[in-house]
Design an enzyme around this catalytic site. Structure first.
Site, mmCIF file in Angstrom:
data_model
loop_
_atom_site.group_PDB
_atom_site.id
_atom_site.type_symbol
_atom_site.label_atom_id
_atom_site.label_comp_id
_atom_site.label_asym_id
_atom_site.label_seq_id
_atom_site.Cartn_x
_atom_site.Cartn_y
_atom_site.Cartn_z
ATOM 1 N NE ARG B 257 -5.403 -37.688 -25.204
ATOM 2 C CZ ARG B 257 -6.174 -37.031 -26.076
ATOM 3 N NH1 ARG B 257 -5.691 -36.629 -27.220
ATOM 4 N NH2 ARG B 257 -7.421 -36.777 -25.788
ATOM 5 C CG HIS B 261 -8.209 -41.174 -26.965
ATOM 6 N ND1 HIS B 261 -8.042 -41.216 -25.602
ATOM 7 C CD2 HIS B 261 -8.887 -42.292 -27.301
ATOM 8 C CE1 HIS B 261 -8.617 -42.321 -25.133
ATOM 9 N NE2 HIS B 261 -9.133 -42.988 -26.141
ATOM 10 C CE1 TYR B 270 -9.538 -33.942 -27.997
ATOM 11 C CE2 TYR B 270 -10.518 -35.206 -29.784
ATOM 12 C CZ TYR B 270 -9.556 -35.070 -28.817
ATOM 13 O OH TYR B 270 -8.606 -36.038 -28.671
HETATM 14 C C1 LIG Z 1 -15.466 -49.008 -19.349
HETATM 15 C C2 LIG Z 1 -15.008 -48.294 -20.557
HETATM 16 N N1 LIG Z 1 -15.787 -47.331 -21.085
HETATM 17 C C3 LIG Z 1 -15.391 -46.666 -22.193
HETATM 18 C C4 LIG Z 1 -14.210 -46.963 -22.799
HETATM 19 C C5 LIG Z 1 -13.791 -46.227 -24.059
HETATM 20 N N2 LIG Z 1 -12.704 -45.317 -23.753
HETATM 21 C C6 LIG Z 1 -11.409 -45.658 -23.993
HETATM 22 S S1 LIG Z 1 -10.339 -44.487 -23.486
HETATM 23 C C7 LIG Z 1 -11.577 -43.484 -22.943
HETATM 24 C C8 LIG Z 1 -11.250 -42.160 -22.324
HETATM 25 C C9 LIG Z 1 -10.454 -42.291 -21.086
HETATM 26 O O1 LIG Z 1 -10.086 -41.042 -20.597
HETATM 27 P P1 LIG Z 1 -9.098 -40.878 -19.373
HETATM 28 O O2 LIG Z 1 -9.490 -41.792 -18.267
HETATM 29 O O3 LIG Z 1 -9.011 -39.431 -19.062
HETATM 30 O O4 LIG Z 1 -7.703 -41.425 -19.914
HETATM 31 P P2 LIG Z 1 -6.801 -40.849 -21.114
HETATM 32 O O5 LIG Z 1 -7.239 -41.594 -22.337
HETATM 33 O O6 LIG Z 1 -7.041 -39.398 -21.231
HETATM 34 O O7 LIG Z 1 -5.398 -41.189 -20.763
HETATM 35 C C10 LIG Z 1 -12.823 -44.077 -23.183
HETATM 36 C C11 LIG Z 1 -14.124 -43.448 -22.868
HETATM 37 C C12 LIG Z 1 -13.428 -47.993 -22.225
HETATM 38 N N3 LIG Z 1 -12.244 -48.364 -22.763
HETATM 39 N N4 LIG Z 1 -13.837 -48.632 -21.114
#
Ligand SMILES: Cc1ncc(C[n+]2csc(CCOP(=O)(O)OP(=O)(O)O)c2C)c(N)n1
Ligand SMILES: [Mg+2]
Lengths: 325, 362
Positions: B257, B261, B270
């Site tokens: 990415r 985020h 980070y």
């Molecule tokens: C159940 C849940 N826990 C925590 C979050 C908060 N949260 C939003 S995005 C994220 C990270 C997700 O990472 P990844 O699955 O690698 O997807 P990316 O954002 O990198 O595309 C988190 C912890 C959430 N939306 N839902």
């Protein structure tokens, strides 16, 4: 006395308790290197290191359960849910494990654990991320549930929560993290089960807790302009609930409005309204009014999300209704 | 392909090198030049919308938004294979796959801009709304796949999630069910190596994500997620595998990415500039462009023209979007049940009374 933010007050509470007791540790998503999604754990990882401030993979069920296990083994975990909305994923660990283990082990194994994170609506977070879930947790025997509306109360209550030998649901609010008020430098604790009069008055009792208290105080000021002297009671602790303080206030004013930002059905607010109706029946000069959020999921649109929540206007209207003005 | 790139070997499928050269002819996908050009244009279009949306957010014309910048090959290389009857079961970082299905930037802006109509997608079929609770959609994909199979309907379910999502129990349950039932599901993990700030090593001890497929008895493959051809080729193979009745496949698209985020995040906290630089060199659009230019299918002039055209189109569409009629109070109550129950009708009426009271005071 220094004025500090709610965020800082909560950080201090964790810091002080971690310094005091090596068994206390913090675990959750983004709590360590990132300092927490809302920066509540700012600096704790630097100070206490990987052993006691732990970033977890995204598995609320996993780290909640690991926390419950660690508590059984004698540690005192603080579990941060990035928001209470994600506690839904960990619900079984709270409902069937944290809340039941002492009971089901015949009093042998206790679970001294704190579950904390922002609860309730913030802004622009839509239906899945704006939920006020306290009523669901308050429903469960075996849990303690506490909230606060000032930095002072937040710090004192969080310290008590960490020292408590039972599972404690500690409710924060995203929009409150930046709020400021006076917090003494010397140590203090606030016991559970004690409500607090945030504004003394004689005409009507406005009962609330958590973030809406500030709005209730604003409504009280509006009412004062119209010559109505409202008393604002902040419950702080939901379970155990300080029933005596509630009744004492209502017996003084003879009128009561309950304000709760959760949904109305089977909620903390509806329960308190029922308690008042039952226990102060002879003292009431009007039926108890109850203001909750509308019985719908939170809209995303900002105007609408404000429209479905309690507001100063709604509180003023209800207070005037019980005063027949 | 699934044997050659078995995840235990730790070898990633790559067809197009960062310099834009075909380095692996054996596994080149079957795709016409015309389609490759179409896909390239969609990648450029997606990036245009993405970068502009971030800038609208910066200007205060949009709420929080999750950028897609850098993941164009991984989402479009896999998503471009979807047909009309297929299903898209998304998370929140696959805008290119949405566009492929007929979702418009206006739909996306309505969603991120806080309008309830943003979940409707009037021009797209079989497309679930953006899902933010991490990983919950992975099980739905298994359920939809099973539903299609039971009803003997055509279609493959394409579900997307991040590396972070694989830590949730939902990932396990989804893959497990789909494989036991041989449900027609392609599980696509866009591994951008971070879950917000948490890097992959801190999320899992396994050497890659594709290898997790083994526990579920399904094929898994790690592909270069910045290589359109690798993504498309693996998806094509996965679809064939499903059409032969052999059940689901897990594809791990290793990508990066390049943006934040979400617009509320600052990645410099980070990750290093050096790391970002490395991935800039591996950029998926740049790579495919180099290939197309070398093949004389495309030129820098074409590219400048196209980017400019898209920028103008997107800008014009955004100005229209800003005139979109506001959401109505009624809609708050409207979508809760198929028909509005009496207590809700009453609540709505009470609310209208309150509004009238408020009006009378001002
Ligand atoms: C159940 C849940 N826990 C925590 C979050 C908060 N949260 C939003 S995005 C994220 C990270 C997700 O990472 P990844 O699955 O690698 O997807 P990316 O954002 O990198 O595309 C988190 C912890 C959430 N939306 N839902
Ligand atoms: Mg990721």
């Amino acid at each position: 006395m220094p004025e500090i933010t709610v965020r800082e007050a909560l950080r201090q509470a964790m810091d002080e308790e971690m310094a005091r007791d090596d068994r206390v540790f913090l675990m959750g998503e983004e709590v360590a290197e990132y300092n927490g999604a809302y920066k509540v754990s700012q600096g704790l990882w630097e100070k206490y290191g990987d052993r006691r401030v732990i970033d977890t993979p995204i598995t609320e069920y996993g780290f909640t359960g690991v926390g419950v296990g660690a508590a059984m083994a004698g540690l005192r975990p603080i579990i941060e849910w990035m928001t209470y909305n994600f506690s839904a994923m960990a619900y079984d660990q709270v409902l069937n494990n944290a809340a039941k283990t002492l009971h089901m082990s015949g009093g042998q194994i206790n679970v001294p654990i704190v579950f904390r994170g922002p609860n309730g609506p913030a802004e622009f977070l839509s239906s899945q991320h704006s939920q006020a879930l306290q009523s669901i947790y308050a429903h469960i025997p075996g849990l303690k549930v506490v909230s606060f509306s000032t930095a002072y109360d937040g710090k004192g209550l969080l310290k008590t929560a960490i020292r408590d030998d039972n599972p404690v649901m500690f409710l924060e609010c995203e929009l409150m993290y930046g709020w400021k008020d006076e917090v003494p430098e010397e140590e203090y604790l606030i016991p559970f089960g004690k409500a607090d009069i945030k504004r003394a008055g004689k005409d009507v009792t406005l009962i609330s807790y958590s973030k809406p208290v500030r709005m209730v105080l604003q409504a009280a000021e509006k009412l004062a302009e119209e010559g109505i002297d409202a008393e604002v009671l902040d419950l702080r602790s939901i379970r155990p609930l300080d029933e005596e303080s509630i009744y004492k206030s209502v017996r003084k004013t003879n009128r009561c409005v309950v304000i709760d930002e959760s949904w109305p059905f089977a909620s903390v607010g509806s329960h308190v309204a029922w308690l008042v109706s039952t226990n102060c029946f002879d003292d009431l000069d009007a039926q108890v009014e109850f203001i909750s959020s509308e019985d719908v999921p939170m809209p995303y649109n900002h105007t609408l999300e404000l429209a479905v929540q309690p507001s100063v206007e709604k509180i003023v209207k209800a207070a005037k209704k019980v005063l027949y003005v | 392909m699934f044997t050659k790139y078995h995840p235990t070997k730790g070898e990633m499928l790559q067809i197009l090198s960062p310099e834009g050269k075909i380095i692996n002819t054996k596994f080149q996908p079957e795709i016409s030049t015309e389609k490759v050009l179409q896909a390239y244009k969609l990648m450029v279009y997606t990036r245009t919308v993405d970068l502009k949306t971030v800038s609208y957010q910066r200007q205060g014309r949009m709420y929080t938004y999750a950028p897609n910048f850098g993941q164009e090959a991984s989402m479009i290389g896999t998503g471009f294979h979807m047909n009309q009857e297929d299903w898209l079961v998304p998370s929140y970082r696959e805008m290119g796959a949405f566009f492929h299905r007929g979702v418009t930037p206006t739909d996306i802006w309505l969603y991120w801009g806080g309008h309830e109509d943003g979940a409707k997608f009037p021009k797209a079929t079989n497309t679930l709304p953006i899902s933010v609770p991490i990983a919950s959609q992975i099980i739905h994909a298994a359920g939809i796949g099973y539903g299609l199979k039971l009803q003997k309907q055509k279609g493959i379910v394409y579900t997307y999630f991040g590396d972070g999502g694989t830590s949730e129990g939902d990932f396990h349950a989804g893959l497990n069910f789909a494989s036991v039932w041989k449900a027609p599901v392609i599980f696509i993990c866009q591994n951008n190596q971070y879950a917000i700030s948490l890097r992959q090593e801190k999320q899992m001890a396994s050497s890659n994500i594709a290898i997790k497929s083994l526990a579920y008895g399904m094929p898994g493959i790690q592909v270069d997620g910045n290589d359109f051809f690798a993504c498309y080729s693996a998806t094509q193979k996965a679809a064939q595998h499903i059409e032969e009745g052999k059940g689901p496949v897990l594809i791990e698209a290793l990508t990066y990415r390049r943006g934040a985020h979400t617009t509320a995040d600052d990645p410099s906290r980070y990750r290093s500039k050096e790391e970002e630089k490395i991935w800039e060199e591996k950029d998926p659009i740049l790579r495919l462009k180099r290939y197309l230019v070398a093949q004389k299918l495309w030129s820098e002039e074409d590219d400048t023209k196209l980017t400019q055209q898209y920028e103008e189109e997107v800008e014009a569409e955004f100005l229209e979007y800003e005139k979109y009629p506001p959401y109505e109070l009624n809609d708050v109550f409207q979508y809760l049940y198929n028909t509005m129950p009496d207590d809700l009708v009453k609540q709505k009426q009470e609310y209208e009374k309150y509004l009238a009271w408020k009006e009378s005071r001002s």
